[in-house]
Design a protein around this motif. Structure first.
Motif, PDB file in Angstrom:
ATOM      1  N   GLY A 256      -8.337  13.655   6.716  1.00  0.00           N
ATOM      2  CA  GLY A 256      -8.538  12.839   5.530  1.00  0.00           C
ATOM      3  C   GLY A 256      -7.223  12.426   4.911  1.00  0.00           C
ATOM      4  O   GLY A 256      -6.218  13.144   5.001  1.00  0.00           O
ATOM      5  N   GLU A 257      -7.228  11.251   4.260  1.00  0.00           N
ATOM      6  CA  GLU A 257      -6.017  10.738   3.619  1.00  0.00           C
ATOM      7  C   GLU A 257      -6.417   9.813   2.478  1.00  0.00           C
ATOM      8  O   GLU A 257      -7.357   9.025   2.600  1.00  0.00           O
ATOM      9  N   LEU A 258      -5.707   9.933   1.363  1.00  0.00           N
ATOM     10  CA  LEU A 258      -5.914   9.028   0.234  1.00  0.00           C
ATOM     11  C   LEU A 258      -4.803   7.987   0.234  1.00  0.00           C
ATOM     12  O   LEU A 258      -3.620   8.319   0.130  1.00  0.00           O
ATOM     13  N   ASP A 259      -5.194   6.725   0.371  1.00  0.00           N
ATOM     14  CA  ASP A 259      -4.254   5.609   0.318  1.00  0.00           C
ATOM     15  C   ASP A 259      -4.564   4.752  -0.911  1.00  0.00           C
ATOM     16  O   ASP A 259      -5.708   4.718  -1.390  1.00  0.00           O
ATOM     17  N   ILE A 260      -3.544   4.067  -1.387  1.00  0.00           N
ATOM     18  CA  ILE A 260      -3.710   3.143  -2.509  1.00  0.00           C
ATOM     19  C   ILE A 260      -3.251   1.767  -2.040  1.00  0.00           C
ATOM     20  O   ILE A 260      -2.143   1.617  -1.514  1.00  0.00           O
ATOM     21  N   VAL A 261      -4.107   0.773  -2.222  1.00  0.00           N
ATOM     22  CA  VAL A 261      -3.817  -0.585  -1.760  1.00  0.00           C
ATOM     23  C   VAL A 261      -3.854  -1.525  -2.965  1.00  0.00           C
ATOM     24  O   VAL A 261      -4.849  -1.576  -3.691  1.00  0.00           O
TER      25      VAL A 261
ATOM     26  N   SER B 180       0.852  -1.194   0.000  1.00  0.00           N
ATOM     27  CA  SER B 180       0.000   0.000   0.000  1.00  0.00           C
ATOM     28  C   SER B 180       0.882   1.235   0.000  1.00  0.00           C
ATOM     29  O   SER B 180       2.078   1.171   0.329  1.00  0.00           O
ATOM     30  N   ARG B 181       0.286   2.388  -0.335  1.00  0.00           N
ATOM     31  CA  ARG B 181       1.018   3.642  -0.356  1.00  0.00           C
ATOM     32  C   ARG B 181       0.105   4.795   0.069  1.00  0.00           C
ATOM     33  O   ARG B 181      -1.081   4.816  -0.272  1.00  0.00           O
ATOM     34  N   LYS B 182       0.686   5.729   0.791  1.00  0.00           N
ATOM     35  CA  LYS B 182      -0.003   6.984   1.065  1.00  0.00           C
ATOM     36  C   LYS B 182       0.205   7.897  -0.143  1.00  0.00           C
ATOM     37  O   LYS B 182       1.335   8.116  -0.582  1.00  0.00           O
ATOM     38  N   ALA B 183      -0.882   8.435  -0.681  1.00  0.00           N
ATOM     39  CA  ALA B 183      -0.772   9.307  -1.852  1.00  0.00           C
ATOM     40  C   ALA B 183      -0.940  10.774  -1.487  1.00  0.00           C
ATOM     41  O   ALA B 183      -0.258  11.639  -2.035  1.00  0.00           O
ATOM     42  N   ALA B 184      -1.865  11.084  -0.564  1.00  0.00           N
ATOM     43  CA  ALA B 184      -2.103  12.478  -0.168  1.00  0.00           C
ATOM     44  C   ALA B 184      -2.787  12.490   1.183  1.00  0.00           C
ATOM     45  O   ALA B 184      -3.499  11.547   1.541  1.00  0.00           O
TER      46      ALA B 184
END
Length: 488
Positions: free
Chosen positions: A380-385, A369-373
């Motif tokens: 709030g946080e946008l993560d990509i899994v 996974s990665r933190k994007a913003a």
């Protein structure tokens, strides 16, 4: 919460509009690290006023007093109002003729004092309106009850907080201000309607009047993402002063020449400065090597050079994708400050709690996974899994989370050919590298729902899309894909 406040007032000397007496305007009180007070007085007759008093702490807690359509009458040199309950003897007075300790009149100020005789105050939240409020010489009230703020240049003004606004608000071309001077009306400020209720429509005099970011979020004016004009993705020239929306077949040129350029949480006004959509000799896509050879619609930022430098600090033109948005979209949204991953920064994984929650939700094992913003205020946080492949199917999820809890998600899947088994759903033209996308901007509506604008850069293309929050889902909204020209 709204409160009705008592005002005890005297007369001020005439300041503008030719009135023999004029106490209308904006007054402020500031006690560093303790309290901030804003008082707005709006005459509604020769001896009556509507008023708004906002008292707050640096931490954001505040109490709001509002006449709320029940004006207080001037009695001699004072207004007097008392708390309506007979069990509580509470009042607030505004003395417009305050005296210093040396018994010298303090001009242009109002002394605000609350009086409490009963044991239990009605507003027992530790905030007091007490203090000396100074007149804000930049603000003035017009006969229709509108409040305006004069700009730094002293030649124009904006509709400001504190006026009497309801139903249809029409911005004139110009207004008469202090000492009979005429001021061009440039538009309305972001918080103009913050304490107003029932505004159902805003009419501008012309297309160049500015409706500041978020200004309509306090109103009853509806906004429908599905049918309203959306922003366009754009990219800049080397000077960062000009942006172009690359041509695509469905491109409908914005109706107004005035637009906003949006990058991250920064906004700048811009004017249309060119249109090459009808020139088939131009190139469709991102042409950094020859910006003016792009087929598209061009906009030039109207801000000062130093403001443009601040807006794009730390970025070169080739690292930037922005948005071109009309004033109505910008007026219905705020653009909260956020940080984002930027190459070559170290990639950081999302929390184990988010990975576990998404694994349970999808029934798949998490690959990484990665933190994007992430919003600067931590809400709030946008993560990509990305998950382990199942039956040669790759899958990735976008996760909008708040304080470690999943709020809304969207997922993409694709079949992977055997020779690409180690590749990502994200791209197969970048050697299988995962690649964190560029979060261009995050827009938030009045209900707190977000729309996240994303540009995924690959060696030969830029894919532009948005994630629009609808309840607990993120709807993927495709925009455009640009071919990246690397030579002339």
């Amino acid at each position: 919460m709204k409160r009705i406040v008592s005002v005890c007032a005297a007369l001020l000397l005439a300041a503008f509009s030719g009135l023999a007496q004029d106490w209308g305007g904006h007054y402020t009180m500031d006690i560093p690290d303790q309290a901030r007070g804003d008082l707005y007085l709006v005459p509604v007759g020769p001896a009556e006023a509507e008023f708004l008093l906002v008292v707050g702490r640096p931490d954001g807690s505040q109490i709001v007093f509002d006449s709320n359509g029940t004006p207080v009458r001037l009695d001699g040199n004072s207004f007097v109002w008392r708390y309506p309950s007979p069990e509580i003897d509470y009042s607030i007075s505004f003395d417009l003729n305050p005296m210093s300790d040396e018994d010298i009149p303090v001009e242009g100020c109002i002394l605000v004092t609350e009086s409490l005789i009963s044991a239990t105050p009605p507003y027992n939240i530790g905030l007091s309106p007490n203090g000396l409020y100074s007149r804000d010489d930049k603000c003035f009230v017009t006969p229709d009850g509108y409040m305006y703020r004069i700009n730094e240049a002293g030649n124009a003004c904006m509709l400001a907080c504190g006026g009497l606004y309801s139903e249809i608000v029409s911005l004139p071309q110009s207004v008469k201000g202090p000492f009979g001077r005429m001021f061009l009306v440039k538009g309305l400020e972001s918080d103009a309607f913050r304490f107003s209720q029932g505004v159902t429509k805003v009419e501008t005099y012309d297309d160049q009047q500015i409706i500041s970011p978020g200004a309509l979020m306090y109103t009853d004016i509806p906004y429908d993402f599905s049918v309203s004009p959306l922003p366009f993705f754009a990219y800049p020239d080397k000077s960062l002063t000009r942006f172009v929306i690359p041509y695509f077949p469905e491109l409908n040129t914005p109706d107004d020449d005035f637009q906003w350029v949006v990058f991250k949480h920064n906004l700048a006004p811009a004017m249309k400065s060119g249109d090459t959509t009808g020139d088939n000799r131009k190139r469709d896509g991102r042409v950094d090597v020859a910006f003016d050879s792009t087929r598209g619609v061009f906009y030039t930022i109207q801000s000062a050079r130093e403001d443009i430098s601040k807006m794009f600090r730390g970025y070169t033109a080739m690292e930037i994708e922005g948005l071109v948005a009309d004033k109505w979209y910008v007026a219905h949204h705020t653009f909260p400050a956020f940080g984002r991953w930027k190459f070559p920064e170290k990639e950081v994984a999302a929390s184990k709690g988010i990975e576990n929650a998404m694994s349970r939700k999808t029934g798949r094992a998490v690959k990484y996974s990665r933190k994007a913003a992430w919003l600067r205020d931590g809400t709030g946080e946008l993560d990509i899994v990305e998950y382990e492949h199942v039956n040669r199917q790759a899958m990735v999820s976008f996760v909008w989370q708040s304080k470690g809890k999943v709020v809304a998600t969207a997922s993409l899947t694709t079949q992977i050919e055997s020779e690409y088994e180690d590749y990502s759903v994200w791209n197969v033209d970048d050697d299988g590298r995962y690649g964190i996308p560029d979060v261009v901007s995050i827009a938030q509506d009045k209900d707190g729902a977000v729309t996240i604008y994303i540009a995924k850069n690959a060696p030969e293309s830029v894919t532009c899309f948005a994630l629009h929050q609808e309840g607990n889902s993120l709807r993927i909204v495709p925009f455009d894909q640009w071919y990246r020209f690397v030579d002339i």
